[in-house]
Design a protein around this motif. Sequence first.
Motif, mmCIF file in Angstrom:
data_model
loop_
_atom_site.group_PDB
_atom_site.id
_atom_site.type_symbol
_atom_site.label_atom_id
_atom_site.label_comp_id
_atom_site.label_asym_id
_atom_site.label_seq_id
_atom_site.Cartn_x
_atom_site.Cartn_y
_atom_site.Cartn_z
ATOM 1 N N GLY A 232 45.872 31.732 45.408
ATOM 2 C CA GLY A 232 44.660 32.683 46.156
ATOM 3 C C GLY A 232 43.327 32.167 46.665
ATOM 4 O O GLY A 232 42.620 33.176 46.739
ATOM 5 N N VAL B 142 41.685 45.302 50.027
ATOM 6 C CA VAL B 142 41.522 44.782 49.044
ATOM 7 C C VAL B 142 40.530 43.347 48.566
ATOM 8 O O VAL B 142 39.263 43.681 47.766
ATOM 9 C CB VAL B 142 42.607 44.090 48.325
ATOM 10 N N CYS B 143 40.151 42.969 49.105
ATOM 11 C CA CYS B 143 39.695 41.585 49.499
ATOM 12 C C CYS B 143 38.093 41.259 49.847
ATOM 13 O O CYS B 143 37.537 40.484 49.349
ATOM 14 C CB CYS B 143 40.336 40.377 50.048
ATOM 15 N N PHE C 273 42.788 24.980 45.674
ATOM 16 C CA PHE C 273 43.013 24.820 45.068
ATOM 17 C C PHE C 273 44.573 24.831 44.177
ATOM 18 O O PHE C 273 45.668 24.883 43.520
ATOM 19 C CB PHE C 273 43.397 26.320 43.966
ATOM 20 N N LEU D 149 36.841 40.028 46.959
ATOM 21 C CA LEU D 149 36.800 38.991 45.780
ATOM 22 C C LEU D 149 35.995 37.221 46.292
ATOM 23 O O LEU D 149 36.635 37.430 47.343
ATOM 24 C CB LEU D 149 38.860 38.770 45.944
ATOM 25 N N LEU E 188 47.352 40.895 48.033
ATOM 26 C CA LEU E 188 46.142 41.165 46.798
ATOM 27 C C LEU E 188 45.848 42.139 46.128
ATOM 28 O O LEU E 188 44.408 42.485 45.427
ATOM 29 C CB LEU E 188 45.105 40.496 47.879
ATOM 30 N N ARG F 203 37.693 33.762 44.747
ATOM 31 C CA ARG F 203 38.414 32.485 44.169
ATOM 32 C C ARG F 203 37.536 31.189 43.445
ATOM 33 O O ARG F 203 38.225 31.060 42.746
ATOM 34 C CB ARG F 203 39.658 32.776 44.861
ATOM 35 N N LEU G 45 41.300 32.503 50.070
ATOM 36 C CA LEU G 45 41.544 33.927 50.663
ATOM 37 C C LEU G 45 41.582 33.658 52.396
ATOM 38 O O LEU G 45 42.725 35.201 53.008
ATOM 39 C CB LEU G 45 40.075 34.803 50.558
ATOM 40 N N ILE H 134 35.336 39.800 34.776
ATOM 41 C CA ILE H 134 35.280 38.626 33.921
ATOM 42 C C ILE H 134 34.377 38.933 33.064
ATOM 43 O O ILE H 134 33.499 39.137 33.245
ATOM 44 C CB ILE H 134 34.282 37.164 35.285
ATOM 45 N N PRO I 229 41.198 37.764 39.271
ATOM 46 C CA PRO I 229 39.758 38.277 38.676
ATOM 47 C C PRO I 229 38.472 38.723 40.062
ATOM 48 O O PRO I 229 37.890 38.224 41.221
ATOM 49 C CB PRO I 229 39.096 37.805 38.425
ATOM 50 N N CYS I 230 38.189 40.088 39.514
ATOM 51 C CA CYS I 230 36.851 40.319 40.860
ATOM 52 C C CYS I 230 35.190 40.726 39.862
ATOM 53 O O CYS I 230 35.380 40.186 38.568
ATOM 54 C CB CYS I 230 36.969 41.889 41.091
ATOM 55 N N ALA I 231 34.450 40.380 40.402
ATOM 56 C CA ALA I 231 33.125 40.141 39.020
ATOM 57 C C ALA I 231 32.978 41.325 38.338
ATOM 58 O O ALA I 231 32.403 40.417 37.241
ATOM 59 C CB ALA I 231 31.579 40.574 40.665
ATOM 60 N N ALA I 232 33.922 42.595 38.963
ATOM 61 C CA ALA I 232 32.902 43.155 37.435
ATOM 62 C C ALA I 232 34.074 43.770 36.134
ATOM 63 O O ALA I 232 34.114 43.704 35.226
ATOM 64 C CB ALA I 232 33.704 45.216 38.518
ATOM 65 N N TYR J 140 31.715 34.513 40.536
ATOM 66 C CA TYR J 140 31.010 34.972 40.855
ATOM 67 C C TYR J 140 29.331 34.959 40.194
ATOM 68 O O TYR J 140 28.418 35.852 40.722
ATOM 69 C CB TYR J 140 31.363 36.013 40.104
ATOM 70 N N LEU K 299 30.355 45.308 43.292
ATOM 71 C CA LEU K 299 30.882 43.980 44.465
ATOM 72 C C LEU K 299 32.543 43.916 43.981
ATOM 73 O O LEU K 299 33.530 42.947 44.159
ATOM 74 C CB LEU K 299 30.115 42.548 44.027
ATOM 75 N N ALA K 300 32.305 44.713 43.298
ATOM 76 C CA ALA K 300 34.400 44.694 42.656
ATOM 77 C C ALA K 300 35.324 44.771 43.764
ATOM 78 O O ALA K 300 36.280 44.407 43.682
ATOM 79 C CB ALA K 300 34.776 45.898 42.024
#
Lengths: 154, 709
Positions: free
Chosen positions: B196, A42-43, B251, A135, B627, A137, B198, B638, B633-636, A141, A131-132
């Motif tokens: 969050g 996923v990441c 964080f 991830l 995850l 954090r 990684l 936001i 949130p991913c780049a797509a 991005y 890039l989806a």
Amino acid sequence: MKLTVDLNGSTRHIDLDATTSLLDWLRSLGLTGTKEGCGIGVCGACTVLVDDLPVSSCLTLIGVLDDRHVVTVEGVADSDPGLVEAFVDCEAMQCGICTPGHVMAAAGARRAGVGLGDDSGDVDEEIRQWLAGNLCRCTGYETIVAAVRSYLER
Amino acid sequence: MSQTTLPRRMSRTDSRSKATGATLYTADFEHRGALHAAVVRSTVSSARIRLIDCTAARSLDGVVAVVSAGDLPEALCGRRVRDMPLIARNVIRHVGERVAVVLAESRATAEAAAALVEVEYDDLRAVFDAQAALRDGAPRVHDEPWRYPGAVVTEAMHPNLQSVVSEGDADTTEDRLAQSAFLVDETYTIPSTKQGYLEPQAWLAVPLDDGRVRLRGTTKSPYRLREQVSTCLGLQPGDLEVEPTPLGGDFGGKGAPGDAPLCVALARMFKRPVRLVLRSAEDLTATDARHPASVRVRVGCDSSGALTAMAFDALFSGGAYAAHKPTATVNLHGAVEAALGYRLPAWSVRSRVVYTNTVPKGHMRAPGATATIFAVESAIDELAAAAGLDPVEFRAANLLGDGDVDAYGHRWRQARAVPTLRAAATAPASVPTPQGWAGGVGVAVYCRPTAASSTSMRLLPKADGGFEVEVPIPETGTANHTVVRELLAERLDVPAELVEVRQVSTSQLPGDPGVGGSRVTVGIAVAVDELARRWELSGKDGPVEVQSGDSLPKPVLSYAAQVARVAVDRATGQVKVLELVSAVDVARVVNPVAHQLQIDGGTVMGFGSAVMEDLIEDDGQLWAANLGELKLPCAADIPKLTTVLVEGGDGIGEANVKSIGELTNVAVPAAVANAIADAVGVRVRDLPLSAEKVWRGSQSLGEERGLRS
């Protein structure tokens, strides 16, 4: 299982349990630039290229890699210095744990012809979609998208 | 407002090694002869352990030992309250609790053996909800929590309390609320989520021949960790040396001791290095997630729109142990400071944290503030609407200004709330609302004090005219080492490339409280001032060392005002956040890119809290413990991010700096909720702001209208 893998341009003859993950194999060779994040694809922290396509190495079993070409961040750092420069110039990282994965996703983007724009010709949106699967954090991005665009334009 | 900054001399110190994958994190270190650990974690929330059967696990080739509580010292650990056992001793209090640990010659063997450990439990009554935990006769999570070292509760209190803070004047507040022309009385809730990062938590404890242990791990506060582990295990701080290691994200999540005390104890016991690298799902399940909260806000104003009083009452689920909270009150300062932002003639704040049979909760970026500001800034908007006033003007009329005394009695020479709010509110919209969608705009403000704290550094001149600077602070990704380099280069008047910054181990500098509380940049600035003075005094010769902290500058206030522009689909409730504008009250910016990354990353984290993230705790189980399910949130995902720097503020130190790390993640959820209310009239008081909640709200709104008509 015996197999032959091209890793970062050099041929490796290996004999391993076919269910060994590509990630574990790479890290056992000391190639620790490929990171384990989520471990379930996923990441994107463990992204490498297999025959030019970005894959999650945590989900890729070594048994499917006979006669394939694997490229890791260590491989592109040497062979494609412009890629690293794009990430350095754009300061496209903070903690850096996702950065090698993003670098490899960018390497895959160029090979897949990303950067010509989506249906509406929006290159940034096309990059964001590409890039989806990676991830981050830390950064939000913006500089990563800028780095990928800068690399694709080079 | 333009961006005036120091000239850019160099990029950050760590960019090339991170882009090439050369940076080594804890999990990248192996140690010859290390034992690999895998933790057997509880699958139940509340139980007595009847039996741990290790027979099958022990029979696996390569397993060295399976260890449970009986094999280890009866030790308790924690940051302030020491209520967490090294490993569960008879009683299980949450899913994910350590039950046993396997040590093996490889990680794969350790994990395979851990899966073979059979644990039999006798279930006990459990309590999951904070409200339920405070009822009479609720199951006790701990028998006598007031007996734990560092406890701030007493026997007279409800046995499930971890902490209560009550401030202000409740009686006057009640009177003023009763006399208010307009009043809002609502309760707002937020779920748990994870910091969050990684990089899962990881530890490598290496016993040395002289009896000491060298520890490498995912810690943002090495000196505090050394203290916590040594206190827990009855060692002297000098018995432990924490190695410098960069972090793969923090964080707030990497300030807790986690599994470090256990790894150190095992390394001492087996006289071999012990390496534990958590898997991501395990990290999500068993480490310090954000406190879920329920916050009741009662706030009133008079007929002219002047605030009369606020009564703030927060209830946090602290999970099964209080061990992850570091403050003296064992509470969350974001909640304790709830009355900070506005001029309030009367106010009361109560913040309670309670034990529940859930994963122990810890700090996450501006701890307590996300819940607090979601509640307060939603309520302020609701009050403005009730009084028929514009939400921006209503805030502008009531926010603190220069020279005002805040609710807690502190006079602030400068409080730039209103200019920051105006900067956000007047930023032009740059994303059009899609056709057929209802557009809305919402605003929210967060106010936070910036205070420097003590740190230490050592300056070593090099033969080539350059300098090496040793710092105690790990690079968490915020570019703090780059900031040291840039500030010091400026003070010493040398090119930045001649200054090399290195984190050193805890044996090499006097101390540091660690990364957190937005203290790093300001703390660095003060220490660099002191270091530069000492360097001059030394006649520019020899290494000089400082431990700052004797005379720390007064704190300053920082503001973030954020505007959300949203589009809502009336038919489905779907919310698209189109744009987030962050106006940030800054003094001088040291490194503009690193500063911007903190703003953007914070805003996106706030966006995640607003519309995406929920660990989904259900009867103590986390349903989003990977995850894939916990949607970060991913780049797509936001929206458009717009920043306005409100410069010219008074900062700290000769560098004149303010903090930035915990400013922009806080107000986003309220801004988005307020924008949704503006778009479709639906008030959602529960995060995340999902389509379902908006749709349900619009259905009941329709029913109300139907009844009225």
